[in-house]
Scaffold this motif. Structure first.
Motif, PDB file in Angstrom:
ATOM      1  N   SER A 105    -103.906 114.136  22.387  1.00 62.07           N
ATOM      2  CA  SER A 105    -104.366 112.838  21.894  1.00 62.07           C
ATOM      3  C   SER A 105    -105.725 112.972  21.216  1.00 62.07           C
ATOM      4  N   GLY A 106    -105.833 112.352  20.061  1.00 61.99           N
ATOM      5  CA  GLY A 106    -107.081 112.454  19.296  1.00 61.99           C
ATOM      6  C   GLY A 106    -107.027 113.568  18.273  1.00 61.99           C
ATOM      7  N   GLN A 111    -100.018 110.757  15.831  1.00 68.86           N
ATOM      8  CA  GLN A 111    -100.877 109.638  16.234  1.00 68.86           C
ATOM      9  C   GLN A 111    -101.789 109.229  15.079  1.00 68.86           C
ATOM     10  N   GLY A 114    -100.066 107.114  12.781  1.00 68.13           N
ATOM     11  CA  GLY A 114     -99.993 105.766  13.346  1.00 68.13           C
ATOM     12  C   GLY A 114    -101.264 104.999  13.025  1.00 68.13           C
ATOM     13  N   TYR A 115    -102.406 105.690  13.134  1.00 70.20           N
ATOM     14  CA  TYR A 115    -103.684 105.040  12.823  1.00 70.20           C
ATOM     15  C   TYR A 115    -103.774 104.731  11.332  1.00 70.20           C
ATOM     16  N   GLN A 118    -101.820 101.883  10.407  1.00 70.61           N
ATOM     17  CA  GLN A 118    -102.087 100.728  11.273  1.00 70.61           C
ATOM     18  C   GLN A 118    -100.844 100.243  12.007  1.00 70.61           C
ATOM     19  N   MET A 119    -100.196 101.209  12.671  1.00 74.39           N
ATOM     20  CA  MET A 119     -99.049 100.843  13.487  1.00 74.39           C
ATOM     21  C   MET A 119     -99.569 100.230  14.774  1.00 74.39           C
ATOM     22  N   ILE A 215    -113.423 112.444  24.313  1.00 77.51           N
ATOM     23  CA  ILE A 215    -113.157 111.327  23.404  1.00 77.51           C
ATOM     24  C   ILE A 215    -114.419 111.064  22.588  1.00 77.51           C
ATOM     25  N   ARG A 218    -113.081 114.196  18.843  1.00 81.43           N
ATOM     26  CA  ARG A 218    -111.807 114.777  18.451  1.00 81.43           C
ATOM     27  C   ARG A 218    -111.571 114.558  16.957  1.00 81.43           C
ATOM     28  N   PHE A 220    -109.457 113.102  14.976  1.00 84.32           N
ATOM     29  CA  PHE A 220    -109.161 111.844  14.285  1.00 84.32           C
ATOM     30  C   PHE A 220    -109.833 110.633  14.937  1.00 84.32           C
ATOM     31  N   ASP A 221    -110.903 110.892  15.695  1.00 90.55           N
ATOM     32  CA  ASP A 221    -111.584 109.783  16.363  1.00 90.55           C
ATOM     33  C   ASP A 221    -112.311 108.875  15.376  1.00 90.55           C
ATOM     34  N   HIS A 222    -112.915 109.494  14.366  1.00 91.56           N
ATOM     35  CA  HIS A 222    -113.775 108.692  13.479  1.00 91.56           C
ATOM     36  C   HIS A 222    -113.238 108.521  12.070  1.00 91.56           C
ATOM     37  N   LYS A 223    -112.424 109.496  11.639  1.00 91.31           N
ATOM     38  CA  LYS A 223    -111.961 109.421  10.255  1.00 91.31           C
ATOM     39  C   LYS A 223    -110.449 109.596  10.162  1.00 91.31           C
ATOM     40  N   PRO A 224    -109.831 108.854   9.277  1.00 88.08           N
ATOM     41  CA  PRO A 224    -108.373 108.940   9.145  1.00 88.08           C
ATOM     42  C   PRO A 224    -107.921 110.316   8.661  1.00 88.08           C
ATOM     43  N   ILE A 225    -106.713 110.650   9.008  1.00 88.76           N
ATOM     44  CA  ILE A 225    -106.125 111.904   8.544  1.00 88.76           C
ATOM     45  C   ILE A 225    -106.094 111.875   7.011  1.00 88.76           C
TER      46      ILE A 225
ATOM     47  N   PRO C 151    -103.484  97.735  20.486  1.00 88.94           N
ATOM     48  CA  PRO C 151    -103.236  99.006  21.175  1.00 88.94           C
ATOM     49  C   PRO C 151    -104.512  99.636  21.734  1.00 88.94           C
ATOM     50  N   ARG C 156    -110.215  99.227  22.684  1.00 90.68           N
ATOM     51  CA  ARG C 156    -111.678  99.219  22.639  1.00 90.68           C
ATOM     52  C   ARG C 156    -112.187  97.779  22.747  1.00 90.68           C
ATOM     53  N   TYR C 177    -111.591 101.503  11.317  1.00 89.27           N
ATOM     54  CA  TYR C 177    -110.723 102.607  11.746  1.00 89.27           C
ATOM     55  C   TYR C 177    -110.929 102.965  13.211  1.00 89.27           C
ATOM     56  N   GLU C 178    -112.159 102.973  13.620  1.00 84.67           N
ATOM     57  CA  GLU C 178    -112.445 103.518  14.951  1.00 84.67           C
ATOM     58  C   GLU C 178    -112.003 102.645  16.111  1.00 84.67           C
ATOM     59  N   VAL C 180    -109.004 101.001  16.422  1.00 89.03           N
ATOM     60  CA  VAL C 180    -107.571 101.038  16.758  1.00 89.03           C
ATOM     61  C   VAL C 180    -107.188 102.450  17.195  1.00 89.03           C
ATOM     62  N   LYS C 181    -106.949 102.595  18.470  1.00 85.80           N
ATOM     63  CA  LYS C 181    -106.586 103.899  19.028  1.00 85.80           C
ATOM     64  C   LYS C 181    -105.473 103.699  20.055  1.00 85.80           C
ATOM     65  N   PHE C 182    -104.688 104.758  20.264  1.00 87.89           N
ATOM     66  CA  PHE C 182    -103.593 104.618  21.235  1.00 87.89           C
ATOM     67  C   PHE C 182    -103.976 105.179  22.604  1.00 87.89           C
ATOM     68  N   ASP C 183    -105.222 105.598  22.749  1.00 83.83           N
ATOM     69  CA  ASP C 183    -105.627 106.133  24.059  1.00 83.83           C
ATOM     70  C   ASP C 183    -106.966 105.562  24.501  1.00 83.83           C
TER      71      ASP C 183
END
Lengths: 236, 597, 183
Positions: A105-106, A111, A114-115, A118-119, A215, A218, A220-225, C151, C156, C177-178, C180-183
């Motif tokens: 995760s992260g 995932q 998904g981010y 915006q799923m 956390i 990681r 994809f914590d701060h920037k989109p893929i 989610p 958050r 962006y920051e 919306v996270k799934f964990d």
């Protein structure tokens, strides 16, 4: 140079060396075409279908398409974004993706998709099919609950004499990833680590390793893929 | 090292591309392969054990356990269902004392479902140890199982022979031809080798030109111009080329190739020689579906005759330097192998997963050499075109669709069977020809085609209007359309190779949604979802299977929307139909509690 | 003008999502300016006393009581929001979803390390007062209609705050962006 070709993606003029595959050609021009199965330097599989683009009105996967001069490519239209989102949601419900408990995760590319799209919830019902975990090899375990059958491991991870360590078993929705125990046990620590990194999700895991990055730090914590592609490359 | 594995591998020259044949032979002896065999085969062929299992587990007739003395594969196609499959399945389960998907405790019987076996004109049908048992009744089931229990062999139970060559010593099958209408091309008078004799006076280019001029298009369904395909192949770089004949007719409802292979295989082999000569191929391969294994010995004997006559082999047909032979490659139960690049993969001993294109098979095909893949019917047509000329051929059919077409007509008709028609016949005429009345719908081109209703029966069968590979399933007024759609959707789920994510799983999602509607729990939104999600399948997938897997859902909603609407709750947009009683049923029973929910 | 009324509940959840609501820190003072609370563990109101504008649901449905509460929320809230992974997809409780219920009960009450020797009479909880466990853990939207999803495990605090403010004020919801996270 003669072998440079010109093409457009969503109206933007691009150039690349002839016969570059479209995912990489786009990348060189600062455009990110999302993909889960593509791996640079490995023969494209075209199996996740997320890099679907429209070329001259036809849907094609970018990873299996080589750019030619004058190609007109649509990538970020509503129709294509919707298609990609549907595929991502399909992947979420077809496995058992418990993100909060996953080692990857992260850092997980599914995932991150998904981010990016915006799923908030997949539109499809969850099935929760039972999938087997294989922990029989010394350095790796395979959690099939998370596998998206991208075949990155099948295509790229080989033994010293060129045999596939990973392969598909079964077909259709019953297809799963399979690991050759004998060959896997001969992998070095580095090779095992590389296998884990090759997997876009948390399906191939190095034993005794997980939750290493806290956390916040990681991938994809701060920037989109894909943002590194769209940010860093300046267009010529 | 077991001697069986060793000798089988040696028989195929330790060639990993012959893995299909190696597994087929070993499986016939053992009934099932396990880790031990995978490792043995892998070590001999320089593969990993999971690579061998990868091929093995892909194919229905490999991956199903057939260690019983009698292994029964009952067709579960729509027409089989329409003709009473359900009762037959129950009778099999009752008399063998086992369920589908398992082996009876005494080890005598195994029961398996299987996708369309090409016997839609004589359903319900089953394959028992490779022998076809058509037109099964519950009486026949009891009789078979009783006799098997008494020690009878499968061959002992073949109690009649179908007409024509089904009677021949090397076939001896109960299958009937049901060749209901002969036409001017495929099933016209045939004098073997007329065309082969002409061949030495023609240059390969002349053969290609003649085929191009005839406007012949591929008969598998996609309709690509045959001459053009050959031309592309010869223009691809490389000296070695191959011709593959696609006899994997797996589209539920089609069985025309079965009749060709039984009655006029000489014509087909002649076509394979003409095609091979035209593209200067090194070898021709007939990819034969496992369901037609009962024809293999017969076909091989004919190939032997061809070799003896000099039509095959060194300087074949008396043409200096034309060294060409034909071999039969058996499939092992996978509909997707009918897709030409999947068929090539399978012929190379791999999983039958369609390839990405480009490159096309004519550029990079079998063993990475330029390869032509043609349908059985296409190659048969070629022979007559060379014999009688392109103009003769073009004079038949419609403006854009030349010649004749074999239709496989089945379902609610008086005379199910094969009909050779000129292109341009209307569906109305077709129904009249086959003796069908009170028809609600026709599935044109099998599950991957279109489900049409009466308002389209005036349309004509040809590429400019209703293109088809020839499978015509007639559905009577008394049938429920949703049952048809459910059967077809299940078929696609079963036969998806699993490579593309949407085909692998969106099909399952569609089926579950369909089931919700069939169960009377559907609302308006469910219908909208089916259409919206189904449309994505066309865009998202690589091959024809995936792109058309939602066709039954989409075309039936388009043409039979009222059949859906009568099953859904009117005026209700959204409802999950969550059933609390059902959700607590098991736990209540287990803790011994009877809730008043 | 009366303030919008919010109700919250935790079904098969861990109360982590409620903790995350509290994680909005000093903005909680703004929150009570913005909304009133009705049925919620926050104010310990046990039953709905009025129709609410927004219902926040933490947790999925693992037993019959969860289903009743969820349906009660649907009836009494104009807008229903699934908050957190458990409400959205079952979350960690749903790890049991591909295990037969018999096996789950067996493991929990008869064979588990903490119950093996402590339950000599092999009793499975079966009192009229107790809810009955469902065959699997259901995401909330597979039982009732859910209007929005937030989610995260937990979502958050900023996501919850942004969403609540947008719902109450009718302003456009902006999701950096920051958050919306799934964990």
């Amino acid at each position: 140079m003669n072998d440079q070709v010109k093409f457009t993606i969503d109206g933007k003029q691009c150039t690349a060396e002839k016969n570059t595959n479209l995912v990489e050609a786009a990348k060189m021009n600062g455009i990110y075409i999302p993909t889960l199965c593509h791996l640079e330097g490995v023969k494209p599989a075209g199996s996740c279908r997320i890099c679907n683009v429209k070329i001259n009105g036809r849907f094609m996967t970018a990873c299996t398409t080589l750019v030619v001069d004058g190609m007109v490519i649509e990538s970020n239209t509503n129709e294509i974004q919707e298609l990609r989102k549907i595929i991502i949601e399909t992947l979420f419900v077809s496995g058992n993706h418990f993100c909060p408990a996953c080692e990857k995760s992260g850092n997980c590319e599914l995932q991150a998709m998904g981010y990016k799209y915006q799923m908030m919830v997949p539109r499809f019902p969850y099935e929760f099919e039972e999938k087997e975990v294989d922990a029989k090899t010394t350095k790796l375990y395979i959690d099939r609950n998370r596998c998206i059958l991208c075949k990155r491991c099948v295509r790229s991870i080989k033994s010293k004499d060129g045999k596939s360590i990973f392969a598909i078993k079964g077909r259709g929705h019953k297809a799963v990833i399979n690991i050759d125990h004998k060959l896997a046990n001969q992998m070095t620590d580095e090779e095992a680590m590389h296998a884990m990194e090759t997997c876009p999700v948390g399906s191939i895991l190095r034993k005794e390793r997980g939750y290493v990055d806290p956390i916040g730090s990681r991938k994809f914590d701060h920037k989109p893929i894909g943002s590194e592609i769209e940010e860093t490359v300046t267009v010529k | 090292m077991s001697s069986l594995v060793q000798s089988t591998i040696e028989k195929y020259g330790k060639d990993a591309t012959r893995l299909m044949d190696i597994i087929t032979d070993i499986k016939k002896e053992l009934g099932v392969l396990g880790k031990g065999e995978f490792t043995e085969i892998a070590d001999q062929l320089g593969l990993s054990s999971v690579e061998v299992e990868q091929t093995y587990s892909f194919y229905h007739f490999f991956s199903t356990d057939s260690r019983a003395k009698y292994n029964i594969y009952l067709n579960d196609s729509l027409v089989s269902e329409m003709m009473g499959r359900h009762e037959i399945a129950e009778a099999f389960e009752k008399s063998t004392g086992t369920k589908f998907g398992s082996i009876s405790s005494d080890g005598l019987f195994s029961l398996h479902n299987t996708s369309c076996i090409g016997m839609n004109d004589q359903e319900p049908a089953a394959i028992i140890n490779g022998t076809i048992f058509p037109r099964i009744t519950t009486y026949r089931v009891r009789e078979l199982i009783q006799q098997f229990r008494a020690g009878k062999e499968v061959e002992d139970m073949v109690n009649s022979f179908g007409g024509g060559k089904n009677q021949s010593d090397l076939i001896k099958s109960m299958v009937t031809n049901n060749l209901n209408r002969r036409g001017a091309v495929i099933f016209s008078n045939y004098e073997p080798a007329t065309t082969l004799n002409k061949l030495k006076d023609l240059k390969p280019e002349q053969v290609i030109d003649e085929v191009k001029n005839s406007n012949l298009r591929g008969r598998g369904g996609a309709g690509f111009p045959t001459g053009l395909k050959w031309d592309f192949c010869t223009k691809s770089p490389g000296e070695v080329r191959y011709l593959l004949c696609n006899a994997d007719e797996g589209e539920p409802g089609t069985f025309k190739d079965r009749v060709i292979l039984t009655e006029i295989p000489h014509l087909l082999f002649e076509g394979m020689i003409v095609g091979g000569y035209a593209i200067s191929a090194k070898e021709g391969i007939l990819y034969l579906r496992m369901e037609y294994d009962y024809l293999k010995d017969y076909l091989n004997a004919i190939l032997d005759d061809f070799r003896k006559a000099g039509w095959l082999g060194k300087n074949a047909c008396g043409i200096e330097g034309f060294n060409y032979d034909i071999r039969i490659q058996m499939g092992a139960g996978a509909y997707v192998c009918g897709e030409e690049s999947a068929l090539i993969e399978s012929s190379e001993g791999k999983r039958g997963e369609p390839r990405n294109r480009p490159p096309f098979p004519v550029q990079v095909g079998y063993l990475n050499k330029p390869t032509v893949v043609n349908n059985v019917e296409t190659l048969c047509s070629v022979v007559k075109i060379i014999e009688k000329g392109a103009d003769w051929y073009k004079a038949m059919g419609t403006k854009e669709t030349a010649g004749t077409k074999l239709l496989s007509i089945s379902g609610d008709v008086k005379y199910p069977g094969v009909f050779e028609i000129e292109w341009g016949m209307s569906i109305d005429e077709m129904l009249e020809m086959a003796g069908a009345t009170n028809v609600k719908a026709v599935q044109v081109g099998g599950p991957s085609g279109r489900l049409i209703g009466q308002n389209e029966f005036h349309r004509t069968i040809c590429y400019e209007d209703l293109p088809t590979g020839g499978a015509m399933i007639v559905i009577g007024e008394h049938r429920k359309i949703l049952d048809v759609v459910k059967n077809f959707t299940d078929f696609f789920i079963e036969e998806s190779c699993g490579s593309c994510a949407p085909c692998r799983y969106l099909t399952v999602i569609l089926r579950n949604k369909l089931q919700k509607i069939i169960d009377g729990k559907g609302v308006t939104k469910d219908l909208d979802d089916l259409v919206m999600w189904g449309e994505q399948m066309k865009k998202a997938n690589r091959c024809g299977l995936g792109q058309t897997a939602a066709n039954p859902v989409l075309t039936s909603i388009e043409n039979f929307r009222s059949e859906y609407e009568t099953r859904i709750e009117k005026g209700k947009d959204f409802d999950t139909k969550f059933d609390l009683n059902k959700a607590i049923q098991n736990s209540s029973r287990y803790v011994g509690r009877f809730p008043q929910a | 003008m009366s303030k919008p009324i919010v109700a919250t509940t935790s079904l098969a959840g861990c109360f982590g999502c409620h903790m995350s609501i509290l994680d909005i820190d000093e903005r909680i003072l703004q929150l009570i300016e913005l909304v009133d609370f009705n049925k919620s563990p926050v104010d310990d109101i046990k039953e709905f006393t009025t129709m609410c504008d927004i219902g926040l649901i933490e947790g999925g449905c693992c037993n019959s009581e969860n289903v009743h509460v969820l349906k009660d929320f649907r009836k009494n809230c104009k807008i229903l929001v699934s908050v957190g992974e458990c409400a959205i997809m079952g979350g960690l409780p749903a790890l049991r979803n591909n295990i037969p219920i018999e096996e789950c009960l067996h493991e929990a009450y008869l064979n588990g390390p903490s119950t093996k020797d402590a339950n000599p009479d092999k009793i499975l909880p079966n009192n009229e007062e107790l809810p009955i466990i469902l065959d699997k853990v259901y995401p909330c939207h597979e039982i009732v209609k859910i209007d929005y999803y937030l989610p995260g495990c937990p979502p958050r605090a900023d996501l919850i705050w942004n969403a609540l403010v947008a719902l109450v004020t009718g302003d456009e919801l902006k999701l950096p962006y920051e958050v919306v996270k799934f964990d």
